[in-house]
Design a protein around this motif. Structure first.
Motif, mmCIF file in Angstrom:
data_model
loop_
_atom_site.group_PDB
_atom_site.id
_atom_site.type_symbol
_atom_site.label_atom_id
_atom_site.label_comp_id
_atom_site.label_asym_id
_atom_site.label_seq_id
_atom_site.Cartn_x
_atom_site.Cartn_y
_atom_site.Cartn_z
ATOM 1 N N VAL A 1 6.120 10.663 0.734
ATOM 2 C CA VAL A 1 5.764 9.172 0.173
ATOM 3 C C VAL A 1 6.133 8.406 1.304
ATOM 4 N N ASP A 2 5.120 7.513 1.832
ATOM 5 C CA ASP A 2 5.001 6.402 2.491
ATOM 6 C C ASP A 2 4.535 5.196 1.677
ATOM 7 N N LEU A 3 5.565 4.147 1.808
ATOM 8 C CA LEU A 3 5.468 2.728 1.131
ATOM 9 C C LEU A 3 5.330 1.865 2.335
ATOM 10 N N GLN B 1 8.156 -0.798 6.183
ATOM 11 C CA GLN B 1 7.927 0.399 5.832
ATOM 12 C C GLN B 1 8.855 1.486 5.382
ATOM 13 N N ASN C 1 0.878 -1.222 -0.063
ATOM 14 C CA ASN C 1 -0.001 0.061 -0.130
ATOM 15 C C ASN C 1 0.705 1.121 0.110
ATOM 16 N N TYR C 2 0.419 2.455 -0.484
ATOM 17 C CA TYR C 2 1.032 3.433 -0.503
ATOM 18 C C TYR C 2 0.186 4.713 0.028
ATOM 19 N N HIS C 3 0.821 5.722 0.276
ATOM 20 C CA HIS C 3 0.237 6.941 0.595
ATOM 21 C C HIS C 3 1.294 8.355 0.449
#
Length: 266
Positions: free
Chosen positions: A175-177, A188, A147-149
């Motif tokens: 950017v969060d992966l 993460q 998931n990403y954000h």
């Protein structure tokens, strides 16, 4: 109606910052204001489309401002009572879920404006302060292991008087992966970029953090590895403007490091 605080009433100078002193009015005062608030929502937060707008307007019949004396070696500020100050603000958030990519898009917009008065070195000034911000975020909702954000936000501040006009634009992007390999292993990555428009020497800063965890025994024993400031950024500067000038603050940061952690619950 708002009553004066202790610092508003105090009739002597108090040290408030480096070589800066502030003094109250020396008497009790009650400040009168009127506020109007309007909030509108379209849809519900659980719908595919949701919008929310918040509006506020404040009219200060009287308010505390400052009568300042600025010198090269020190600054003195005395609170004084003025009439007629206005504040206006509107914030809007729009969210839309796209089923085809299983992701939620959020757009944020805001504007705020304030008009007030003060005195500096005997000169009465009328000041207009404006703040704009706009940005977006996209967050996924996959059922798989990934998931990403990510998103970005721009902020513009502007202060105007008869003597000068000062403004700047800042930006923050992240950017969060997230990786969930299985029920035991999670990973993460978090990245951030800060941009300060009015800094001269260095106006862009990058940060990268990594977190990895392994559940040896679910809800009992876990092992994790944390990596912080992997780009090894040594300092961080921030730029601020006001109606009397600008200031730059430099922060020293911890160098790049890794931390191994073991958790045991009983």
């Amino acid at each position: 109606t708002t009553n004066s605080t202790i610092s508003d009433v105090y009739n002597g100078f108090i040290l408030t910052d480096f070589r800066s002193f502030e003094k109250g009015t020396g008497g009790l005062n009650q400040l009168d204001e009127s506020t109007w608030v309007l909030n509108y929502e379209l849809g519900k937060w659980s719908d595919r489309f949701f919008a929310n707008t918040f509006f506020i307007y404040t009219k200060n019949i009287d308010f505390f401002s400052s009568n300042s004396v600025l010198t090269e070696k020190y600054s003195l500020s005395e609170k004084v009572l003025f009439q007629d100050r206005e504040y206006f603000s509107v914030n809007s958030n729009i969210e839309r879920y796209f089923k085809i990519i299983r992701s939620n898009l959020k757009i944020s917009l805001s504007f705020a404006q304030s008009n007030y008065k003060n005195k500096v070195n005997g000169l009465l000034r009328e000041i207009d302060s404006k703040n704009y911000s706009y940005g977006f975020e996209i967050r996924s909702g996959f059922k798989g292991f990934f998931n990403y954000h990510f998103g970005s936000k721009w902020t513009r501040n502007e202060i105007t008087t008869k003597e000068f006009n000062n403004s700047f634009i800042n930006n923050v992007t992240f950017v969060d992966l997230m990786f969930s390999i299985n029920n035991f292993y999670n990973f993460q990555i978090n990245g951030e970029r800060y941009y300060f428009g009015n800094l001269v020497s260095k106006n862009s800063y990058l940060f990268l953090d990594i977190d990895a965890s392994y559940s040896i025994k679910p809800n009992k024993i876990s092992l994790s590895l944390e990596g912080r400031n992997l780009f090894n950024t040594q300092t961080f500067q921030n730029f601020v403007i006001s109606d009397i000038g600008t200031s730059t603050t430099t922060y020293r940061l911890l160098p790049r490091f890794a931390l191994l952690k073991l958790k045991y619950r009983f």
